[in-house]
Design a protein around this motif. Structure first.
Motif, PDB file in Angstrom:
ATOM      1  N   TRP A  79      24.048  79.464 100.601  1.00  0.00           N
ATOM      2  CA  TRP A  79      23.025  79.509  99.536  1.00  0.00           C
ATOM      3  C   TRP A  79      23.665  79.278  98.159  1.00  0.00           C
ATOM      4  CZ3 TRP A  79      20.223  84.715  98.000  1.00  0.00           C
ATOM      5  CH2 TRP A  79      19.313  84.452  96.966  1.00  0.00           C
ATOM      6  N   ARG A 123      12.959  79.912  95.586  1.00  0.00           N
ATOM      7  CA  ARG A 123      14.002  79.085  94.950  1.00  0.00           C
ATOM      8  C   ARG A 123      14.309  77.863  95.817  1.00  0.00           C
ATOM      9  NH1 ARG A 123      16.549  81.718  90.720  1.00  0.00           N
ATOM     10  NH2 ARG A 123      18.282  80.249  90.725  1.00  0.00           N
ATOM     11  N   ARG A 163      10.601  86.074  95.370  1.00  0.00           N
ATOM     12  CA  ARG A 163      11.221  85.249  94.314  1.00  0.00           C
ATOM     13  C   ARG A 163      12.402  84.454  94.871  1.00  0.00           C
ATOM     14  NH1 ARG A 163       9.737  89.626  91.125  1.00  0.00           N
ATOM     15  NH2 ARG A 163      11.653  90.814  91.434  1.00  0.00           N
ATOM     16  N   ILE A 164      13.180  85.109  95.724  1.00  0.00           N
ATOM     17  CA  ILE A 164      14.318  84.413  96.342  1.00  0.00           C
ATOM     18  C   ILE A 164      13.819  83.239  97.172  1.00  0.00           C
ATOM     19  CG2 ILE A 164      16.056  84.644  98.179  1.00  0.00           C
ATOM     20  CD1 ILE A 164      16.620  87.485  97.128  1.00  0.00           C
ATOM     21  N   GLU A 220      22.908  76.520  95.271  1.00  0.00           N
ATOM     22  CA  GLU A 220      22.565  76.857  93.877  1.00  0.00           C
ATOM     23  C   GLU A 220      23.456  76.079  92.913  1.00  0.00           C
ATOM     24  OE1 GLU A 220      20.174  78.699  92.519  1.00  0.00           O
ATOM     25  OE2 GLU A 220      19.345  79.748  94.260  1.00  0.00           O
ATOM     26  N   PHE A 236      19.186  85.611  87.104  1.00  0.00           N
ATOM     27  CA  PHE A 236      19.747  85.282  88.416  1.00  0.00           C
ATOM     28  C   PHE A 236      21.256  85.058  88.330  1.00  0.00           C
ATOM     29  CE2 PHE A 236      20.920  82.309  91.804  1.00  0.00           C
ATOM     30  CZ  PHE A 236      20.384  82.960  92.897  1.00  0.00           C
ATOM     31  N   THR A 290      22.949  86.238  95.448  1.00  0.00           N
ATOM     32  CA  THR A 290      23.181  85.493  96.702  1.00  0.00           C
ATOM     33  C   THR A 290      23.863  86.380  97.749  1.00  0.00           C
ATOM     34  OG1 THR A 290      25.328  84.541  96.018  1.00  0.00           O
ATOM     35  CG2 THR A 290      23.347  83.286  95.476  1.00  0.00           C
ATOM     36  N   TYR A 339      17.557  78.047  97.753  1.00  0.00           N
ATOM     37  CA  TYR A 339      17.455  78.937  98.917  1.00  0.00           C
ATOM     38  C   TYR A 339      16.784  78.194 100.075  1.00  0.00           C
ATOM     39  CZ  TYR A 339      15.847  82.541 102.071  1.00  0.00           C
ATOM     40  OH  TYR A 339      15.606  83.268 103.210  1.00  0.00           O
ATOM     41  N   TRP A 386      15.857  90.174  88.705  1.00  0.00           N
ATOM     42  CA  TRP A 386      17.073  89.933  89.482  1.00  0.00           C
ATOM     43  C   TRP A 386      17.996  91.129  89.312  1.00  0.00           C
ATOM     44  CZ3 TRP A 386      16.011  86.053  92.572  1.00  0.00           C
ATOM     45  CH2 TRP A 386      15.116  85.080  92.140  1.00  0.00           C
TER      46      TRP A 386
END
Lengths: 219, 221
Positions: A17, A193, A189-190, A21, A157, A162, A196, A151
């Protein structure tokens, strides 16, 4: 060249992940907990203890997911996902990395006892109950923090989030999550993304859990 | 800078205590009893709501993870030379070893729980205890390899904060697994235990300890 040695749904997902990102291209080598590939000689040459993750990068191999996260954020600071030495949030950043591993060690222990010792498991009901309570206590601590912010860190974030890419997706097999509304919103929310989502597409099917939920046995 | 360490004898907070001694820093030590309710007292819960040690009070902050405490102390006291800062040739290895300490730590904690915290045999699972001991032994294989080129400490350049993190685990692990086929780990354990700062961090003679036996044999399955 970056190469990540990976098992779906394990701690190595944290790294998969984070690489997404950061927009870093990595070759992904998949392993299975059931087919003996972790014990094969080619993998032993890379990871002598036969564990994932292992990340080959910059001519080095790193094994511990927390160390990989520190190394990636430090050597690629342009992505802004670490809180480096001297940063006002340095202490909370390091603490969340440590917290995530403390929590993951409880999950790993529950995984071992519920999944890998036989069916029915010869685990101790007292220990299973203790570990589930310990896990719930760590989730409660997160629930408090996430009532105040989106976060783990106030500034937004970060790579500390992660680290939860393993924990938050394993915990629901052992603890009823209904009472943790802030955690549910955090997980949503994760999952929203794009990085993700790309990581999950590459992750592969999980081979750990055969049931939706593993309750605490009667003592 | 005022530093206060909350500690319980032989718990993970030993890592931080030993590091403070290696650094020769002034600090206040608050010793808590691991077995009674003192970690659950309202005063301590103010400092660390998780009711665990260590808690390191420093500069108006509280740090509750031992690995984070070690890393942070090494970072803010660079003149002590016990960290390997970003850009250092050994940085990656230093970070990997700091985090590896918890790979040892989690099996050690599970074994401590099974053998010591669970005081009645029927509360324990022999299968789990055997499996945890085997896993701990396997994880120590990484350390054995790390030391196999004859180096004295985890990093080729010499002693570092990572040794405080990992070394504590090695000393506890000795009580649960045989080091017969881990000669480098055994020699490393003896080397760190001989350090004056390590010895200054040991509990006094007359206190209650977590570990009262030299070796805790896994039960027959």
């Amino acid at each position: 060249m970056i190469r990540l040695h990976h098992i779906p749904f394990s701690r190595s997902f944290r790294i998969l992940w984070l690489l997404e990102e950061m927009g870093l291209d990595a070759e992904l080598k998949h392993y299975s907990i059931t087919d003996g590939s972790l014990r094969a000689s080619e993998f032993k040459a890379i990871s002598p203890v036969g564990r994932v993750p292992a990340l080959e990068i910059d001519g080095l191999t790193i094994y511990e997911s927390g160390a990989i996260i520190e190394y990636l954020t430090e050597t690629r600071p342009e992505h802004g996902l670490g809180r480096l030495a001297g940063d006002a949030e340095r202490v909370p950043f390091l603490e969340w990395l440590g917290f995530a591993e403390t929590q993951a060690s409880v999950l790993a222990s529950l995984n071992m006892q519920h999944l890998f010792m036989g069916d029915p498991t010869p685990a101790s009901p007292v220990v299973l109950k203790l570990e589930a309570a310990r896990l719930a206590a760590t989730l409660k601590a997160m629930e408090r923090t996430l009532g105040e912010r989106d976060w783990l860190l106030e500034s937004g974030f970060s790579a500390a989030d992660t680290m939860m890419g393993f924990n938050l997706f394993s915990a629901p097999y052992y603890v009823e999550m209904d009472r943790f509304q802030n955690l549910a919103a955090y997980r949503a929310r994760i999952e929203a993304r794009p990085a993700y989502q790309r990581a999950r597409e590459k992750d592969g099917p999980q081979e750990f859990y055969k049931k939706e939920f593993y309750p605490v046995p009667e003592v | 800078m005022k530093i206060t360490l909350h500690h319980a004898h032989e718990a993970r907070s030993f890592r931080v205590l030993w590091l403070l001694e290696e650094m020769g820093l002034d600090y206040e030590l608050v010793v808590h009893n691991f077995f009674d309710k003192s970690l659950r007292s309202p005063d301590y819960l103010e400092i660390n709501p998780a009711a665990r040690v260590p808690a390191l009070e420093i500069d108006g902050k509280v740090i509750v993870e031992s690995g984070a405490s070690v890393e942070y102390l090494c970072e803010i006291f660079p003149e002590k030379g016990l960290g390997r800062p970003a850009g250092d040739a050994e940085r990656m290895e230093y970070l990997d070893m700091l985090h590896y300490a918890e790979s040892i730590g989690q099996h050690m904690a599970n074994l401590t729980q099974a053998h010591i915290v669970l005081y009645k045999p029927e509360m324990r699972s022999p299968t789990q205890m055997n499996l945890e001991a085997r896993r701990l032994h396997k994880v120590l294989g990484r350390l054995e390899r790390q030391l196999s080129d004859g180096r004295d400490y985890l990093l080729a350049s010499g002693f570092s904060g990572a040794d405080c993190a990992v070394g504590y685990g090695v000393e506890v692990a000795k009580r649960f697994v045989s080091f017969g086929d881990l000669p480098h780990c055994a020699a490393y354990g003896a080397r760190i235990a001989a350090r004056p700062a390590y010895q200054r961090s040991l509990p006094p003679e007359d206190v209650q300890r977590i570990y009262t036996k030299d070796f805790y044999e896994a039960p027959d399955v």
